[in-house]
Structure formats: C-alpha cells, structure tokens
Scaffold this motif. Structure first.
Motif, mmCIF file in Angstrom:
data_model
loop_
_atom_site.group_PDB
_atom_site.id
_atom_site.type_symbol
_atom_site.label_atom_id
_atom_site.label_comp_id
_atom_site.label_asym_id
_atom_site.label_seq_id
_atom_site.Cartn_x
_atom_site.Cartn_y
_atom_site.Cartn_z
ATOM 1 N N ALA A 110 -8.138 10.697 -7.389
ATOM 2 C CA ALA A 110 -8.680 9.826 -8.432
ATOM 3 C C ALA A 110 -10.188 9.686 -8.305
ATOM 4 N N PHE A 111 -10.708 9.973 -7.110
ATOM 5 C CA PHE A 111 -12.138 9.780 -6.854
ATOM 6 C C PHE A 111 -12.816 11.003 -6.232
ATOM 7 N N LYS A 112 -12.011 11.964 -5.779
ATOM 8 C CA LYS A 112 -12.548 13.199 -5.218
ATOM 9 C C LYS A 112 -11.728 14.362 -5.744
ATOM 10 N N LYS A 113 -12.395 15.391 -6.200
ATOM 11 C CA LYS A 113 -11.676 16.523 -6.790
ATOM 12 C C LYS A 113 -10.714 17.171 -5.799
ATOM 13 N N SER A 114 -11.104 17.232 -4.539
ATOM 14 C CA SER A 114 -10.268 17.888 -3.522
ATOM 15 C C SER A 114 -9.351 16.912 -2.794
ATOM 16 N N GLY A 115 -9.309 15.668 -3.246
ATOM 17 C CA GLY A 115 -8.535 14.652 -2.551
ATOM 18 C C GLY A 115 -7.032 14.803 -2.747
ATOM 19 N N GLU A 116 -6.278 14.167 -1.871
ATOM 20 C CA GLU A 116 -4.820 14.182 -1.998
ATOM 21 C C GLU A 116 -4.392 13.260 -3.126
ATOM 22 N N ALA A 117 -3.092 13.276 -3.426
ATOM 23 C CA ALA A 117 -2.573 12.463 -4.531
ATOM 24 C C ALA A 117 -2.858 10.978 -4.302
ATOM 25 N N PHE A 118 -3.121 10.282 -5.406
ATOM 26 C CA PHE A 118 -3.333 8.836 -5.325
ATOM 27 C C PHE A 118 -1.982 8.150 -5.188
ATOM 28 N N ASN A 119 -1.895 7.185 -4.257
ATOM 29 C CA ASN A 119 -0.638 6.463 -4.072
ATOM 30 C C ASN A 119 -0.943 5.051 -3.594
ATOM 31 N N PHE A 120 -0.594 4.061 -4.420
ATOM 32 C CA PHE A 120 -0.828 2.661 -4.042
ATOM 33 C C PHE A 120 0.004 2.255 -2.808
ATOM 34 N N CYS A 121 0.991 3.068 -2.438
ATOM 35 C CA CYS A 121 1.766 2.774 -1.220
ATOM 36 C C CYS A 121 0.867 2.735 0.007
ATOM 37 N N LYS A 122 -0.245 3.503 -0.035
ATOM 38 C CA LYS A 122 -1.203 3.489 1.077
ATOM 39 C C LYS A 122 -1.826 2.111 1.224
ATOM 40 N N LEU A 123 -2.068 1.476 0.072
ATOM 41 C CA LEU A 123 -2.668 0.145 0.080
ATOM 42 C C LEU A 123 -1.649 -0.922 0.460
ATOM 43 N N LEU A 124 -0.436 -0.789 -0.076
ATOM 44 C CA LEU A 124 0.607 -1.786 0.202
ATOM 45 C C LEU A 124 1.047 -1.740 1.654
ATOM 46 N N SER A 125 0.998 -0.557 2.276
ATOM 47 C CA SER A 125 1.319 -0.462 3.706
ATOM 48 C C SER A 125 0.189 -1.117 4.488
ATOM 49 N N GLY A 126 0.519 -2.160 5.209
ATOM 50 C CA GLY A 126 -0.492 -2.917 5.933
ATOM 51 C C GLY A 126 -1.013 -4.118 5.163
ATOM 52 N N SER A 127 -0.454 -4.377 3.968
ATOM 53 C CA SER A 127 -0.950 -5.494 3.155
ATOM 54 C C SER A 127 -0.243 -6.807 3.466
ATOM 55 N N GLU A 128 0.743 -6.776 4.356
ATOM 56 C CA GLU A 128 1.369 -7.987 4.900
ATOM 57 C C GLU A 128 2.016 -8.873 3.838
ATOM 58 N N GLY A 129 2.539 -8.261 2.772
ATOM 59 C CA GLY A 129 3.215 -9.037 1.739
ATOM 60 C C GLY A 129 2.294 -9.878 0.902
ATOM 61 N N THR A 130 0.997 -9.571 0.915
ATOM 62 C CA THR A 130 0.029 -10.380 0.165
ATOM 63 C C THR A 130 -0.222 -9.851 -1.241
ATOM 64 N N LEU A 131 0.278 -8.629 -1.548
ATOM 65 C CA LEU A 131 -0.016 -8.015 -2.846
ATOM 66 C C LEU A 131 1.220 -7.863 -3.728
ATOM 67 N N ALA A 132 2.373 -7.662 -3.147
ATOM 68 C CA ALA A 132 3.601 -7.461 -3.924
ATOM 69 C C ALA A 132 4.803 -7.713 -3.015
ATOM 70 N N ILE A 133 5.955 -7.933 -3.628
ATOM 71 C CA ILE A 133 7.205 -8.089 -2.884
ATOM 72 C C ILE A 133 7.983 -6.785 -2.999
ATOM 73 N N THR A 134 8.297 -6.195 -1.883
ATOM 74 C CA THR A 134 8.955 -4.894 -1.871
ATOM 75 C C THR A 134 10.469 -5.055 -1.890
ATOM 76 N N THR A 135 11.120 -4.289 -2.779
ATOM 77 C CA THR A 135 12.583 -4.348 -2.861
ATOM 78 C C THR A 135 13.243 -3.032 -2.469
ATOM 79 N N GLU A 136 12.463 -1.944 -2.472
ATOM 80 C CA GLU A 136 13.035 -0.644 -2.132
ATOM 81 C C GLU A 136 11.919 0.279 -1.651
ATOM 82 N N ILE A 137 12.227 1.105 -0.652
ATOM 83 C CA ILE A 137 11.203 1.970 -0.052
ATOM 84 C C ILE A 137 11.780 3.372 0.132
ATOM 85 N N LYS A 138 11.014 4.370 -0.295
ATOM 86 C CA LYS A 138 11.391 5.765 -0.058
ATOM 87 C C LYS A 138 10.514 6.292 1.069
ATOM 88 N N LEU A 139 11.161 6.810 2.107
ATOM 89 C CA LEU A 139 10.462 7.217 3.321
ATOM 90 C C LEU A 139 10.596 8.704 3.587
#
Length: 984
Positions: free
Chosen positions: A238-267
């Motif tokens: 989203a910000f670099k042409k050669s960058g990997e796919a954008f995924n908000f899961c990167k942000l939610l991981s480590g967010s300590e439940g402060t941004l959203a409530i998780t009901t299902e996770i694909k690992l």
C-alpha cells in the motif's frame, strides 16, 4: 448503572456476573495490578458481544477482552466489564492440511491446538511458556513469541485472517490485500472503510514515514511490541511498490484488544520439526558468560537458546515437581543455557553438540555440558517453563516484579546492554532475576522489590523509566512479547517519540472513538505504579493459625504466593491433576488462582475480627477437592488443601460445624461402634428405604453407593491370627503397618492380602498402637481435632518406628499425613519428632520399590503369567510422592505390562463425591479421562488404583472393580507358590 446491568443480564444468553465475589476474582491477572471491574461477562455468541458493545457505548463504560488472564502487563485489568472468552469460544473450526492453515476461535488453548494438529503432522510455531493454558486470542493480543522464536518468530508472523467486531458493533474481516484490493477497502462509509482511509492518509505522509523508521526499534529485532505495529504496515504494498501484501492483522496482533474484538482467527501452520532432538544444558559461572556463550551457540543453528539464572534454579528446587526435573544440574551454576537442536539423525546432533562444546570451552565458557535426549527433554523444558511461577517462592514480601522483564535488544548488543543494566541496578542497590529468551535478544529481567513499601513503589517506576532510556539507546523494544499494557504503556512516548505517540493516539481514536475497547493500555496509560495489587504501606498482618505457616512467613503470604500465572487452568487433555474442578467446569471461580485471590482479598481487607468469616471465601473453597495437585504442579507451591483446612476451621469457629462435616470427621469412631454389628449396618445402608432416608438426612447423594463394613476389622483379625504376621522363610526385615481407618474397617481383605504378601516375602509385620490418620478431620476442616490426633500418633509411633522398622501404609491419603500435615500441625516441642517420623514413613509402593533397589525382591519370586494393568494414581501420591514406585512394583512380575492412565483426580476425593451438591461435579471429573479409559479397557485388563476413594469412584462410575497394587502382587505371588490351598 446497576439497574441497566440487570436489564442487560435478562437479554444475555451467556452469563453476566455482578456479584462482589466474581469481580474480586477477576480484579487481577498475572501482573502487579488490581482493579475491581464493573462486571464480568461470559458471552456465548456474537449477539452477546454486540449487546455488550452497545451497552458500553450507551453507558460510557468499556470492555476488557480476556482469555486465560495470564497477562503480565495488566492488559486485562480495569474498571469496565471483563469479557471472559475462555469458556465458550474454544472451537477449532477448520483445518486445511494441504495449504497448512487452521481456523480457530480465540479461546483455543495452544497445547490443545498442537495436540489436535499432531495427527496431521503440523503445528503452530510460536510456543509460550504458558502453552498449557494460554489461548490463541491472548497470544494474538500480546503478539506472543515463546522459546523457539529463533525459528518461528512471533504470533503476528502466522496470523493470516481475523474476524472481528469493531467498537461500533459492526463486523469486519481482515486479511491480506494487494494494492488494488487495499484501494477498494478505502472506499465506503462504514467504520471498516474509515480505518483503511485513515491508515492510507497517515502513512502516505513522508515525514510521518521518516519518523516511524527513525524511532521504531531495529527491524532485525523479532521481538518488538512497543505501541502499534505501524512500522510493519509502512513496509507493505500500500505504501511501497515492492512491499508485501497489506494486512491489518499485523496491527491487531499486539494491540491488546484495544482496537477490535476478535471472534475468529486463521493461522498459518508449519511442519513438525525433525524427531531427533537434544538439549544441551550449558553450566556457566556468570550471566556475562551466558550472554557471550549465547553468541557462540547461535552459530550452530539451534532451535532455541534459553537462560535460567541461579535464583530461578533455587526457587524451582523448592517445588516438588521441578526438583525432580532438575536432576541434570551439576554443582551450583550461576546460569544455565538451554540449547536445543533438532536434526534428521542423532549422528548429526552429536556432531553439532560436540562442535559447540569445543567452541565454548576454547573461550573458557561453561564447566559442564550434559546432553539430554528423548523423553527427558520435556523435563528440562518443564523446568524452564516453571521459571515465572517459581519466583513466588522467594520468601517474604520482596518479589521479582514484572516491569522490565520484557526488554529486547539485538542479540549482538546483549552483552553490553546487560553490563549497563547491572550498573544501573547497582546504583539503586538492587538485584535482578535473569531468565528466558537469550537466543533472540530478550532476557526476562526482574528487579526484586517490595511493592507494599512506598520507596519500592517509587523505585518500581524509576527503574522502568531508566531501563526504558537504556533500551532506547540500543534501539531495542521495552516490550518484547508481553506487551505494553498498563505497566509499560506510560513509556511508549519515550520509546517511539512524541510524534509517533500522537500518531498512535490518533489511530486508537479512529478505531475506538468512544474508548469502549480496553482503554488505558498502550496509549493514555496512567502511571505504572498506580492501582497496584498491594497498597502503599500495607501491613501484612500476623494471623494466628493452627498449621505452622512460618516457612512462608504466615498464611497470608502463602496466599500471596499466587502470582496469577494461571497454571491451574490447564485442561484434562494436557494432563496433570491441578485443578480438577476447573477441568470439569472451565469456570475461573473453580481455579486455585481464584481461591488464592479471594483469600488474599479478605485476609488483607476484611475489618472483621475473624477475617475468615466470609461466605465469599466459603463459596470458592467449596469446590476445592483438596487433591494437593497444586502443591506440586503450581510452580509457586500454593498449597490450597492446607489453606482450605485452616479456613474451614476458622469459618466454623464463627458459624458452627455443619452436622455432615462433624459426621464425616467421626468416620473412624462411627465405624468402630458399627464394626460389632457389620451385617446390621450394611443391611440398613443397602435397604432402599432406610439407606435413602439416611443419605437424605445426612446430606449425601442418594445416587452414591456407600462402602460396606468388613465382617471383621483388620486389627481383630491380626489379633486372632498372630502367626500370620510372622515372616516366612528367609528373614528380610521388619515393618510397622499403619492400620488406617479405611483398610481397618472397610477393606480388611485387602489388608490381609498385604500382610500375607509381606510375610511371604520374608518380612515380619507389626501393627502398632495408633489413632486414625485424621485425614477425614483435615478434609472437613476440623483441624483442632486433627492436631490432637496427630500429636498422639507422633508420640506413640516415634517409640516403635525406626530406620530398620519403618512405618508403611496402604492408603496414600492416610499415610501421607505423616509426611505432609503432621510436621506443620503438631505443637512445637513435637516437630522434631514429627519430622524424624516423616522420614521413616512410606506408602507401601515406595517401600517395596526401595526393597527392589536393594536387591531384596526380584521378578523370579512372582508368577510369569502375562497380565495387562492399567494404573490410575492417587492425587496425593502424585503430588507428594510419585507413581514411578507403583509402576516399578507392578512391573516386578516379568510379564506384567503396566500402562499409566493419564488421568488427574478421580473426582471422589474422600467425602467430596458423596456429598449431594458435589456428586454431579464428582462424576463429571471422573468422566474426563478415568471412566472412559476403564470402560474401554478389555475385560482381562486389571485396573489398579492405590486409593480407596479412587476404587470406590471407579466402581460407581463404571461398574468395574479395581485392585490395590498389593492385591495384584499377592495374587501373582500366590500363583507362583501355589498358596491358594493354604489360604482357602
């Protein structure tokens, strides 16, 4: 707000608790913090969660998502509504073996997930030390790493997709997006679209991007959890042409439940590692040696390098279970490096181990290099994983506190960082604990402080502030895997800079404008020395007790040893005994942790003269089975059975002794009188009408059978048959048989067989004078009466029991009182005698095993027939002794094959399973593992169980008769020597 909560409760499909007791239980986690929540919700479905979100929006309060509650940073402590996902959100939804992924709900336990995946040759890589109870949702919230992060990185590296509920109650699903898909997400008016719009605007700003790159930790550091992971989003397509796919899961991981409530996770999943493994336990003379030896170890591509210092090892040695796991330690190392290698062949492992040892010795690092293979590797890792809980064994109020335990620097910077760290602590005249993930640049560093003292509370914050400055110097992360939470949230601004901090505040506001989701974590955190578990200037009151709690400096400090790490939350699938009631109910109130929290709360804060006189304590103690599993399996050695007995006595002092408790405690006396009329007694209890009426009157379950009285007591039989107690053939020694109240009155036949076994093997048996064991008194809290019995037994038996004529017993719960309760129960002038007697007292299994080791007993004494045995162990034997002895003696006949049933408590636990209100729970515990194992055993398989309660429970639950190990050995001996006609 109480009326609004009551209205919410009516429409709630799960459970919503408003009572003080439940709120107290959830007021702490594994951190240093304590806040009483508004309520505790246990949602059943997404509709419940959305109701909670709407309620908090309307009432201007907040939600605190929680799974196992093992957070060290105070992430699940707060004044809002605790949302406990652990009970109902534990489903494994889908597995794709070919694509190597799994879809789970947030409360799936890590070890249980990997146990499930083992059959398809896959597993989830990140492995925390809390793996037997931590849950995937919590791992995502904290971006957990674990011991093998060298190989597998952190949780966020494996999160593929997440289904969530946002702060406005809307649904959102996050996954990998290419640049075109990202742009599409930016279009729309829903909150989800606004999140994409905001991140696009923010990270497209070049000055913002420069500030992130400048201030965030070195990207080479895998363990970095300070703030929100916007640095990772910046590196995407989203910000670099050669960058990997954008995924908000990167942000939610480590967010300590402060941004959203998780009901299902694909690992994402990985292949199981090679089967050939070895662990090298490098013994070192200092922590400084360890940081340098670590750099050598890493050159040989290990799977893990973990550190344990001498304080951790000393604390672990005070735990029954971990003392056994420390067998490989030689001398007094100042530090251990635990280096694990996995290769395709043992030859490859041996080669790399030899090279590493040679390289370390060349630098004069290490003095002992034991290599551990096979099943024993799990013992080494169990010792390492017990590190956190073991720290509570430091006596007194000063403890190793969590605040700077999560610092991570680049591994090459670690030696210099640790040297500066020590100098900083020396300035404050402080010492520290060192342990954990040295191979990945993170050592858990814990200063020893007394947070009841104002000066140490100030120092708690001062040290964290100064260490944050030091970590920043090395471009490290103050939060490696435990997160910011309350404890490090205050220092996010220092670690990431003012501009980045304001960016994070804006991001939080965009995701959660009304502060509904776990506020005051990561951003807007209050000072980290506020709302602590202990108050400033708090006095630890000396409370008079019947048991001697001097080892922990009082009963309150015994309860305070529980640091909240939640080892008592593991399930029956993982194994172990602790905690049977929790295993059956999965309710937090039934954990050892909940009981310790409740006891600590009232012993500290109650204004009553009798601080034990609280119904709230009684309610949580009521489901404790006194199995003593916690005494060995809890790394902190919280002995809840003893705490419960002491509590009950003091509670009865205020409220009177219930009739049923009085009746159970008089079990031996009642049986003595009725033993003169056994047929009459048995007839009354077996009669449909009289038996039913008696059970109803006394408060026993009408579904439960009662043990019958034997036709003659064991003592009377021995008195009538004195020659039966004399050794046969070669004299091998003398033993004193403890004639416990269960064997004497209810299982005389078993007692007779044990005597015949002993005498046939060449031992002379004596049954000395003594009182009953007092186990029934202790189990029902009649401690004063138990104390009198203990003192009489110690005085009487000390005269006859010697090293050459030990005291042995058939019933583990009865004989083990001499080892466990008596030494801390008898009056002070008898304690030395009690301890001496304890050292000469054995379960019969232990003693027979020792005779095998001495060469006095051998396989050729027994039948050579083939037999299969399934062994269920007694809880207290497992806690205070070991099943190894029982396995050993049952394997003495050369063709006897013994399999230990991986069961915890049977569920009977003395009188517990007889009591009307506990019957269903008792049977539910039995159904977890024991009953199915017995039912599905082939008909000719012998079921062995050393405990009288266990045998009764097996009979009631399955209809199968089980045998005491001595009965099995006697029958084998009798067949070999054709004793059948002699004793017909």
């Amino acid at each position: 707000m109480k009326s609004e909560l009551l209205r919410l409760k009516k429409s709630f499909e799960g459970e919503l608790f408003l009572d003080d007791a439940t709120r107290v239980i959830y007021a702490t986690d594994a951190s240093a913090f304590r806040e009483i929540p508004l309520a505790v919700a246990v949602p059943k479905n997404e509709a419940d969660i959305k109701k909670l979100v709407r309620f908090c929006q309307d009432q201007k309060t907040c939600l605190l998502p929680r799974t196992a509650g093992t957070s060290l940073g105070g992430q699940v402590v707060g004044k809002g509504i605790i949302v406990d996902f652990s009970k109902h959100w534990n489903g494994i939804i889908e597995v794709n073996e070919q694509e190597k992924w799994v879809r789970v709900q947030p409360a799936v336990v890590l070890d249980e997930l990997n146990l499930f995946l083992k059959g398809v040759g896959l597993f989830f890589g990140p492995e925390t030390s809390t793996a037997n109870r931590c849950m995937i949702g919590g791992m995502v919230g904290n971006n957990s790493c674990g011991s093998h992060s060298i190989l597998y990185g952190s949780t966020r590296d494996h999160v593929l997709e997440m289904k969530t509920i946002l702060s406005d109650g809307s649904d959102a699903e996050f996954k990998s997006l290419n640049a075109i898909e990202f742009e599409k997400k930016c279009r729309g008016e829903k909150l989800e679209n606004k999140l994409y719009q905001h991140i696009k605007t923010t990270l497209s700003n070049k000055e913002t991007a420069k500030e992130i790159v400048k201030e965030y930790p070195k990207p080479e550091i895998r363990r970095r959890n300070n703030g929100y992971a916007v640095d990772l989003l910046l590196a995407t397509c989203a910000f670099k042409k050669s960058g990997e796919a954008f995924n908000f899961c990167k942000l939610l991981s480590g967010s300590e439940g402060t941004l959203a409530i998780t009901t299902e996770i694909k690992l994402n999943l990985v292949d199981l590692p090679p089967k050939e493994k070895a662990v090298v336990a490098v013994h070192l003379n200092s922590i400084h040696e360890a940081t340098r030896a670590n750099l050598i170890a890493l050159k040989f591509e290990p799977g893990a390098v973990e550190l344990m210092d001498d304080i951790i090892l000393e604390c672990a040695s005070k735990n029954i279970e971990q003392k056994k796991n420390s067998y490989f330690i030689e001398g007094k190392p100042k530090a251990l490096l635990i280096v694990e290698f996995a290769r395709e062949t043992k030859t490859e492992i041996d080669a790399v181990v030899n090279k590493m040892e040679k390289a370390m010795r060349a630098k004069k690092f290490g003095y002992h290099f034991p290599v551990i293979y096979g099943k024993d590797i799990s013992k080494v890792w169990a010792l390492r994983k017990a590190g956190l809980g073991s720290l509570a064994n430091i006596p007194g109020d000063a403890k190793a506190v969590p605040c700077i335990e999560d610092t991570a620097v680049h591994v090459e910077d670690q030696p210099a960082y640790i040297e500066e760290f020590e100098k900083l602590l020396d300035k404050h005249d402080l010492s520290s604990i060192y342990y954990a993930h040295i191979g990945d640049g993170e050592i858990h560093l814990r200063p020893i402080l007394d947070l009841k003292l104002e000066k140490d509370r100030i120092l708690f914050r001062t040290i964290t502030d100064e260490i944050a400055t030091l970590v920043k110097k090395y471009n490290g992360s103050l939060s490696g895997e435990h997160g910011d939470g309350r404890v490090r949230g205050e220092f996010v601004k220092k670690m990431l800079g003012e501009k980045n901090y304001q960016l994070l505040v804006e991001l939080k506001g965009n995701w959660d404008p009304n502060g509904v989701l776990n506020p005051e974590k990561i951003v807007h955190a209050p000072k980290m020395n506020e709302s602590l578990r202990y108050e400033s200037g708090q006095k630890t009151e000396a409370i008079d007790t019947l048991f001697d709690f001097s080892e922990t400096k009082g009963i309150l400090r015994m309860a305070e040893k529980c640091n909240g790490s939640g080892d008592c939350r593991k399930s029956h699938l993982i194994g172990g005994t602790m905690c049977p009631s929790y295993m059956a109910t999965r309710d937090e109130k039934d954990t050892t942790r909940a009981r310790a929290n409740m006891l600590r709360e009232f012993l500290t804060r109650s204004t009553k003269m009798n601080k034990f006189d609280h119904e709230e304590i009684y309610e949580v103690m009521d489901t404790c089975l006194s199995c003593k599993g916690c005494k060995s399996e809890c790394p902190s050695n919280v002995d809840m059975a003893t705490l419960k007995a002491e509590f009950l006595q003091k509670y009865y002092d205020a409220n009177g002794v219930p009739f049923r408790s009085w009746l159970i405690s008089r079990f031996a006396q009642a049986n003595y009188f009725m033993s003169f009329f056994p047929k009459l007694f048995n007839g009354i209890l077996s009669n449909a009408v009289f038996g039913y009426l008696f059970k109803r009157f006394a408060g026993f379950s009408t579904k439960r059978s009662f043990p019958e009285l034997s036709e003659i007591t064991l003592r009377r039989w021995a008195k009538k048959n004195p020659d039966e107690l004399k050794h046969k053939g070669e004299f091998r020694g003398k033993v004193n048989l403890f004639c416990d109240e269960y064997t004497n009155y209810n299982e005389t036949d078993m007692g007779i067989k044990s005597i015949r076994l002993l005498t046939a093997l060449g031992y002379r048996v004596s049954i000395p004078y003594h009182r009953e064991s007092a186990r029934t008194h202790l189990s029902k809290g009649l401690v004063r009466q138990a104390k009198k019995i203990a003192e009489k037994n110690v005085q009487a038996l000390s005269r006859v029991v010697t090293k050459d004529a030990p005291l042995i017993g058939l019933e583990p719960s009865a004989i083990l009182v001499f080892r466990d309760e008596y030494p801390k129960l008898v009056r002070e002038d008898l304690r030395a005698q009690a301890n001496t007697l304890s050292s000469k007292t054995f379960i019969i299994d232990e003693w027979l095993a020792s005779e095998v080791d001495k060469g006095n007993l051998s396989s050729d004494m027994f039948s050579s027939e083939e037999k299969k045995i399934k062994l269920h162990g007694h809880c207290q034997q497992k806690a205070l002794s070991s099943l190894t002895f029982t396995e050993k003696i049952l394997s003495l006949p050369k063709n006897y094959e013994v399999e230990v049933i991986n069961s915890g408590c049977c569920g009977m636990a003395g009188a517990f399973g007889f009591e009307e209100e506990h019957y269903d729970l008792s049977m539910k515990i039995g159904e977890l593992v024991l009953f199915p194992e017995v039912r599905y055993s082939e008909g000719d398989v012998i079921i062995a169980a050393p405990g009288t309660s266990c045998r009764h429970q097996i009979l009631d639950g399955t209809g199968r008769k089980s045998l005491h190990p001595v009965e099995i050995l006697w029958e084998s001996l009798a067949r070999k020597n054709d004793y059948s006609s002699e004793f017909a």
